[in-house]
Design a protein around this motif. Structure first.
Motif, PDB file in Angstrom:
ATOM      1  N   GLN A  26     -12.872 151.497  -9.199  1.00 22.24           N
ATOM      2  CA  GLN A  26     -12.600 150.062  -9.193  1.00 22.24           C
ATOM      3  C   GLN A  26     -13.319 149.426  -8.009  1.00 22.24           C
ATOM      4  OE1 GLN A  26     -10.056 148.009 -11.231  1.00 22.24           O
ATOM      5  NE2 GLN A  26     -11.604 146.620 -10.383  1.00 22.24           N
ATOM      6  N   LEU A  27     -14.210 148.514  -8.302  1.00 32.19           N
ATOM      7  CA  LEU A  27     -14.864 147.728  -7.246  1.00 32.19           C
ATOM      8  C   LEU A  27     -14.279 146.329  -7.315  1.00 32.19           C
ATOM      9  CD1 LEU A  27     -17.190 149.895  -8.164  1.00 32.19           C
ATOM     10  CD2 LEU A  27     -18.646 148.463  -6.753  1.00 32.19           C
ATOM     11  N   THR A  28     -13.824 145.837  -6.183  1.00 34.37           N
ATOM     12  CA  THR A  28     -13.218 144.507  -6.155  1.00 34.37           C
ATOM     13  C   THR A  28     -13.928 143.625  -5.142  1.00 34.37           C
ATOM     14  OG1 THR A  28     -11.122 145.606  -6.649  1.00 34.37           O
ATOM     15  CG2 THR A  28     -10.988 143.289  -6.002  1.00 34.37           C
ATOM     16  N   ASP A  29     -14.606 142.620  -5.654  1.00 34.57           N
ATOM     17  CA  ASP A  29     -15.261 141.602  -4.825  1.00 34.57           C
ATOM     18  C   ASP A  29     -16.136 142.224  -3.733  1.00 34.57           C
ATOM     19  OD1 ASP A  29     -15.908 139.077  -4.050  1.00 34.57           O
ATOM     20  OD2 ASP A  29     -14.104 138.742  -2.845  1.00 34.57           O
ATOM     21  N   THR A  68     -28.982 139.736   0.758  1.00 35.58           N
ATOM     22  CA  THR A  68     -27.741 140.176   0.125  1.00 35.58           C
ATOM     23  C   THR A  68     -28.088 141.108  -1.027  1.00 35.58           C
ATOM     24  OG1 THR A  68     -26.699 138.104   0.717  1.00 35.58           O
ATOM     25  CG2 THR A  68     -25.583 139.429  -0.932  1.00 35.58           C
ATOM     26  N   ALA A  69     -27.710 142.357  -0.892  1.00 35.15           N
ATOM     27  CA  ALA A  69     -28.057 143.358  -1.908  1.00 35.15           C
ATOM     28  C   ALA A  69     -27.082 143.328  -3.069  1.00 35.15           C
ATOM     29  CB  ALA A  69     -28.087 144.743  -1.280  1.00 35.15           C
ATOM     30  N   VAL A  70     -25.818 143.095  -2.783  1.00 34.93           N
ATOM     31  CA  VAL A  70     -24.790 143.032  -3.836  1.00 34.93           C
ATOM     32  C   VAL A  70     -23.859 141.852  -3.524  1.00 34.93           C
ATOM     33  CG1 VAL A  70     -22.859 144.253  -4.918  1.00 34.93           C
ATOM     34  CG2 VAL A  70     -24.881 145.532  -4.233  1.00 34.93           C
ATOM     35  N   TRP A  71     -23.657 141.026  -4.532  1.00 36.53           N
ATOM     36  CA  TRP A  71     -22.826 139.825  -4.352  1.00 36.53           C
ATOM     37  C   TRP A  71     -21.502 139.990  -5.095  1.00 36.53           C
ATOM     38  CZ3 TRP A  71     -24.588 135.043  -2.207  1.00 36.53           C
ATOM     39  CH2 TRP A  71     -25.958 134.964  -1.939  1.00 36.53           C
ATOM     40  N   GLY A  72     -20.402 139.865  -4.412  1.00 41.45           N
ATOM     41  CA  GLY A  72     -19.066 139.782  -4.990  1.00 41.45           C
ATOM     42  C   GLY A  72     -18.877 140.535  -6.304  1.00 41.45           C
ATOM     43  N   MET A  73     -19.124 141.811  -6.257  1.00 39.61           N
ATOM     44  CA  MET A  73     -19.128 142.597  -7.494  1.00 39.61           C
ATOM     45  C   MET A  73     -17.721 143.103  -7.858  1.00 39.61           C
ATOM     46  SD  MET A  73     -21.598 145.773  -8.174  1.00 39.61           S
ATOM     47  CE  MET A  73     -21.861 146.496  -9.753  1.00 39.61           C
ATOM     48  N   ASP A  74     -17.325 142.829  -9.077  1.00 34.08           N
ATOM     49  CA  ASP A  74     -16.079 143.368  -9.624  1.00 34.08           C
ATOM     50  C   ASP A  74     -16.453 144.271 -10.788  1.00 34.08           C
ATOM     51  OD1 ASP A  74     -13.970 141.983  -8.128  1.00 34.08           O
ATOM     52  OD2 ASP A  74     -14.834 140.180  -9.024  1.00 34.08           O
ATOM     53  N   LEU A  75     -16.016 145.496 -10.731  1.00 30.65           N
ATOM     54  CA  LEU A  75     -16.393 146.429 -11.795  1.00 30.65           C
ATOM     55  C   LEU A  75     -15.307 147.484 -11.949  1.00 30.65           C
ATOM     56  CD1 LEU A  75     -18.777 147.346 -13.704  1.00 30.65           C
ATOM     57  CD2 LEU A  75     -19.558 148.766 -11.833  1.00 30.65           C
ATOM     58  N   VAL A  78     -22.921 153.843   2.024  1.00 28.92           N
ATOM     59  CA  VAL A  78     -23.312 152.494   2.435  1.00 28.92           C
ATOM     60  C   VAL A  78     -22.010 151.724   2.606  1.00 28.92           C
ATOM     61  CG1 VAL A  78     -24.508 150.395   1.711  1.00 28.92           C
ATOM     62  CG2 VAL A  78     -25.495 152.628   1.176  1.00 28.92           C
ATOM     63  N   PHE A  79     -21.888 151.045   3.737  1.00 28.04           N
ATOM     64  CA  PHE A  79     -20.639 150.339   4.018  1.00 28.04           C
ATOM     65  C   PHE A  79     -20.672 148.926   3.446  1.00 28.04           C
ATOM     66  CE2 PHE A  79     -20.863 153.616   7.294  1.00 28.04           C
ATOM     67  CZ  PHE A  79     -19.604 154.184   7.160  1.00 28.04           C
ATOM     68  N   ALA A  80     -19.678 148.613   2.640  1.00 23.18           N
ATOM     69  CA  ALA A  80     -19.585 147.256   2.078  1.00 23.18           C
ATOM     70  C   ALA A  80     -19.177 146.292   3.186  1.00 23.18           C
ATOM     71  CB  ALA A  80     -18.563 147.242   0.962  1.00 23.18           C
ATOM     72  N   ASP A  81     -19.744 145.081   3.147  1.00 21.08           N
ATOM     73  CA  ASP A  81     -19.351 144.070   4.137  1.00 21.08           C
ATOM     74  C   ASP A  81     -18.031 143.417   3.743  1.00 21.08           C
ATOM     75  OD1 ASP A  81     -21.652 144.373   5.712  1.00 21.08           O
ATOM     76  OD2 ASP A  81     -22.811 143.226   4.262  1.00 21.08           O
ATOM     77  N   HIS A  82     -17.752 143.450   2.452  1.00 24.94           N
ATOM     78  CA  HIS A  82     -16.554 142.776   1.960  1.00 24.94           C
ATOM     79  C   HIS A  82     -16.093 143.460   0.688  1.00 24.94           C
ATOM     80  CE1 HIS A  82     -14.237 139.516  -0.012  1.00 24.94           C
ATOM     81  NE2 HIS A  82     -13.866 139.307   1.230  1.00 24.94           N
ATOM     82  N   GLY A  83     -14.797 143.436   0.439  1.00 29.05           N
ATOM     83  CA  GLY A  83     -14.266 143.984  -0.806  1.00 29.05           C
ATOM     84  C   GLY A  83     -13.784 145.414  -0.651  1.00 29.05           C
ATOM     85  N   SER A  84     -13.294 145.958  -1.743  1.00 27.06           N
ATOM     86  CA  SER A  84     -12.778 147.330  -1.677  1.00 27.06           C
ATOM     87  C   SER A  84     -13.289 148.154  -2.860  1.00 27.06           C
ATOM     88  CB  SER A  84     -11.250 147.320  -1.681  1.00 27.06           C
ATOM     89  OG  SER A  84     -10.779 146.977  -2.959  1.00 27.06           O
ATOM     90  N   ILE A  85     -13.393 149.447  -2.609  1.00 25.32           N
ATOM     91  CA  ILE A  85     -13.835 150.392  -3.642  1.00 25.32           C
ATOM     92  C   ILE A  85     -12.856 151.550  -3.671  1.00 25.32           C
ATOM     93  CG2 ILE A  85     -15.710 151.903  -4.417  1.00 25.32           C
ATOM     94  CD1 ILE A  85     -17.571 150.151  -2.613  1.00 25.32           C
ATOM     95  N   THR A  86     -12.294 151.806  -4.831  1.00 27.57           N
ATOM     96  CA  THR A  86     -11.376 152.940  -4.936  1.00 27.57           C
ATOM     97  C   THR A  86     -11.832 153.875  -6.060  1.00 27.57           C
ATOM     98  OG1 THR A  86      -9.931 151.745  -6.457  1.00 27.57           O
ATOM     99  CG2 THR A  86      -9.365 151.619  -4.124  1.00 27.57           C
ATOM    100  N   ILE A  87     -11.571 155.150  -5.839  1.00 27.48           N
ATOM    101  CA  ILE A  87     -11.782 156.155  -6.887  1.00 27.48           C
ATOM    102  C   ILE A  87     -10.434 156.819  -7.114  1.00 27.48           C
ATOM    103  CG2 ILE A  87     -12.999 158.256  -7.579  1.00 27.48           C
ATOM    104  CD1 ILE A  87     -15.272 157.440  -5.705  1.00 27.48           C
TER     105      ILE A  87
END
Lengths: 311, 281
Positions: free
Chosen positions: A3-6, A15-22, A51-60
């Motif tokens: 789960q990728l949230t914002d 900006t390589a990735v913008w506010g990605m929700d997946l 790679v460290f996200a500047d914003h948002g959260s990633i869970t597995i």
């Protein structure tokens, strides 16, 4: 599963990735598609905590990859574009060294995986002597050794010959179906994604412009292709159809996207009423390439299903 | 158990590379060359003059122990820092450059743990290298002179010297060697720190050598004599102070604390940098 949230990632001013929700569901083969520099590898890097996200959260599986790295990655295997090994060591030594960072495999498990990737006779050779295809197989072996539930593949077909691509495709499918491994792979090869993926996400310039099952439900039935006596008549009919409320999108060669309430019969009736000598008309089997090119035409604007787009 | 396996693998990776152990061969060759040169009459005459001026007898002191100290002094100064910087500069940056670091970091291993393992590996390499240099120097020099002999030691600036019987000389030689191993860890840590930054392995090596070279030049300039305590290479020379007839233990302990702080700082800076950087092809 994932789960990728914002999620946002910047490299300097870029900006390589913008506010990605997946969301990547368990059991899927998820194709991450995009042009070079679209942000695919950065996204995979963030999922792996490299790679460290500047914003948002990633869970597995519910574990945050930055805060709880060991748990999050405990069921993950990954291979990268151009797999790298200690070329002065044997393939077997490479596998043992990498496995010791998670859980050392049993001899049986080692033999099983080596057999699966087809490296049985060459496992004691130095990896420096391996071809690109063999390195890809070895990379897959190291990813499979800990018995992952999720496999992340960054451009797995890159640099492989057609035979190698076909083998890799078969293997990935087998891993998904027989070993029940969820696969997330990035690629810029449309045919590869089309043949493998059960789900597709499209990235453009760091933005996620589409993610859904492949082919997207309902999309096939909304696209129609018709043909008149001559190509000129077909184009003329397309141009006039554009002015009606029957269609929402026009592509060359009589390919049209029907609006919400329109059916193929409505288009046939309209063509006849407007004196276009229609030769054939039928639902268009949608190809990923066309879909992707249409994404490109939308210039990165998020894709909406017809139902959602309708007022 | 896992930690031990990972450390063992790290050492295996390191020592399996040609450039890691080629240093050992280079030292042995350099020591043989110096011994052959010391076999010439002129250097022996010079040694005789020198030891004679302090009341020593040439035949007693021109033996394995004295020559081993000379061998270490020359070979370590010339090659020691170079090889430690080379291997230390590679330890992280080479893996990042080769792409194997991404393979490791796709595993459930923390970056902090990896940094501890990497530093321990380079520390073990450094200690092994120094022990090898000192052992090979003693063996080669003893074969060359047919025995250990007595130990004659003099500081380069002639600020201190010592004439020791064989047993006492051997004890002081061993003590000095372990001190040299310890101070060398600071050099290794500087290389480790640079290796953690986003740079090529060669750049990390060159930067380490540059720091040590500039430090050494500055501490020898008369203008900076008063600040000599702040220089790493000055404090690193404490390994030879342990061979003084009356070792200045307060100065030595001050030097070791200073070097320990530099070592820790280098590890912390390197680790913080590595733990916060993006790894991407």
């Amino acid at each position: 599963m994932i789960q990728l949230t914002d999620v946002t990632k910047k490299f300097g001013r870029q900006t390589a990735v913008w506010g990605m929700d997946l969301f990547i569901p368990q059991g899927s083969i998820y194709g991450l598609l995009g042009h070079n520099g679209a942000g695919k590898s950065t996204t995979l890097g963030m999922i792996l905590g490299q790679v460290f996200a500047d914003h948002g959260s990633i869970t597995i599986n519910g574990s945050d990859v930055y805060k709880n790295r060991a748990t999050a990655l405990s069921s993950v295997g990954a291979i990268f574009e151009s797999p790298c090994f200690y070329d002065y060591l044997s393939a077997e030594a490479n596998l043992k060294i990498l496995s010791d960072y998670s859980a050392p495999p049993t001899q049986e498990r080692l033999a099983e995986v080596i057999e699966l990737v087809g490296l049985k006779g060459r496992i004691r050779d130095r990896t420096g002597t391996y071809s690109h295809g063999m390195r890809q197989r070895l990379a897959l072996a190291q990813a499979l050794l800990p018995g992952p539930e999720l496999l992340i593949l960054d451009e797995p077909a890159d640099g492989l010959d057609p035979e190698g691509i076909a083998e890799m495709r078969q293997l990935v499918r087998r891993l998904n179906q027989e070993w029940n491994i969820t696969i997330l792979f990035s690629s810029h090869q449309l045919s590869e994604v089309e043949q493998l993926a059960t789900h597709v996400a499209v990235m453009r310039e760091g933005r996620l412009v589409f993610d859904d099952r492949w082919p997207p439900q309902g999309l096939d039935s909304k696209w129609v292709q018709f043909e008149c006596d001559s190509p000129e008549q077909t184009e003329s009919a397309s141009s006039k159809l554009r002015l009606t409320s029957l269609v929402t999108q026009i592509l060359p060669n009589g390919k049209i996207e029907l609006s919400h309430d329109t059916t193929t019969s409505d288009i046939t009736a309209w063509l006849v009423q407007n004196d276009f000598p229609v030769q054939s008309i039928g639902a268009l089997s949608f190809a990923l390439e066309e879909f992707y090119l249409e994404m490109a035409e939308r210039d990165g604007k998020p894709f909406q299903h017809q139902e959602e787009a309708a007022p | 158990m896992m930690f031990y396996r990972q450390l063992r693998n790290e050492l295996y990776k390191m020592f399996a590379r040609k450039r890691s152990w080629i240093g050992f061969g280079a030292f042995a060759v350099a020591q043989i060359i110096i011994l052959v040169l010391l076999h010439r009459p002129k250097p022996q005459e010079r040694f005789q003059e020198l030891v004679g001026s302090f009341g020593g007898i040439f035949e007693e002191y021109f033996g394995g122990l004295s020559l081993a100290i000379i061998l270490i002094g020359f070979t370590y100064t010339l090659l020691g820092a170079l090889y430690i910087s080379l291997v230390g500069g590679d330890i992280v940056s080479k893996e990042v450059e080769d792409g194997t670091m991404r393979m490791i970091l796709s595993r459930p291993v923390s970056r902090l743990r990896l940094m501890i393992i990497k530093w321990l590996a380079i520390a073990i390499y450094t200690i092994t290298l120094v022990l090898f240099i000192s052992t090979s120097a003693l063996i080669l020099a003893s074969i060359f002179r047919g025995g250990l002999g007595k130990l004659f030691f003099i500081e380069l600036d002639r600020s201190a010297y010592g004439l020791f019987e064989t047993n006492e000389g051997f004890f002081r030689y061993v003590r000095a060697v372990f001190s040299l191993s310890g101070v060398s860890l600071t050099f290794a840590s500087i290389a480790f720190m640079f290796s953690c930054f986003k740079m090529k392995p060669a750049a990390a090596t060159i930067l380490t050598l540059s720091v040590l070279f500039v430090d050494m030049v500055l501490q020898q300039m008369p203008f900076f004599k008063v600040y000599k305590h702040w220089f790493i290479t000055y404090q690193a020379s404490s390994w030879s102070w342990t061979m003084h007839p009356e070792p200045p233990w307060d100065r030595i302990s001050h030097a070791w604390i200073y070097l320990l702080i530099v070592t820790l700082l280098c590890w912390i800076i390197g680790t913080l940098r590595f733990c916060s950087r993006d790894l991407k092809t």
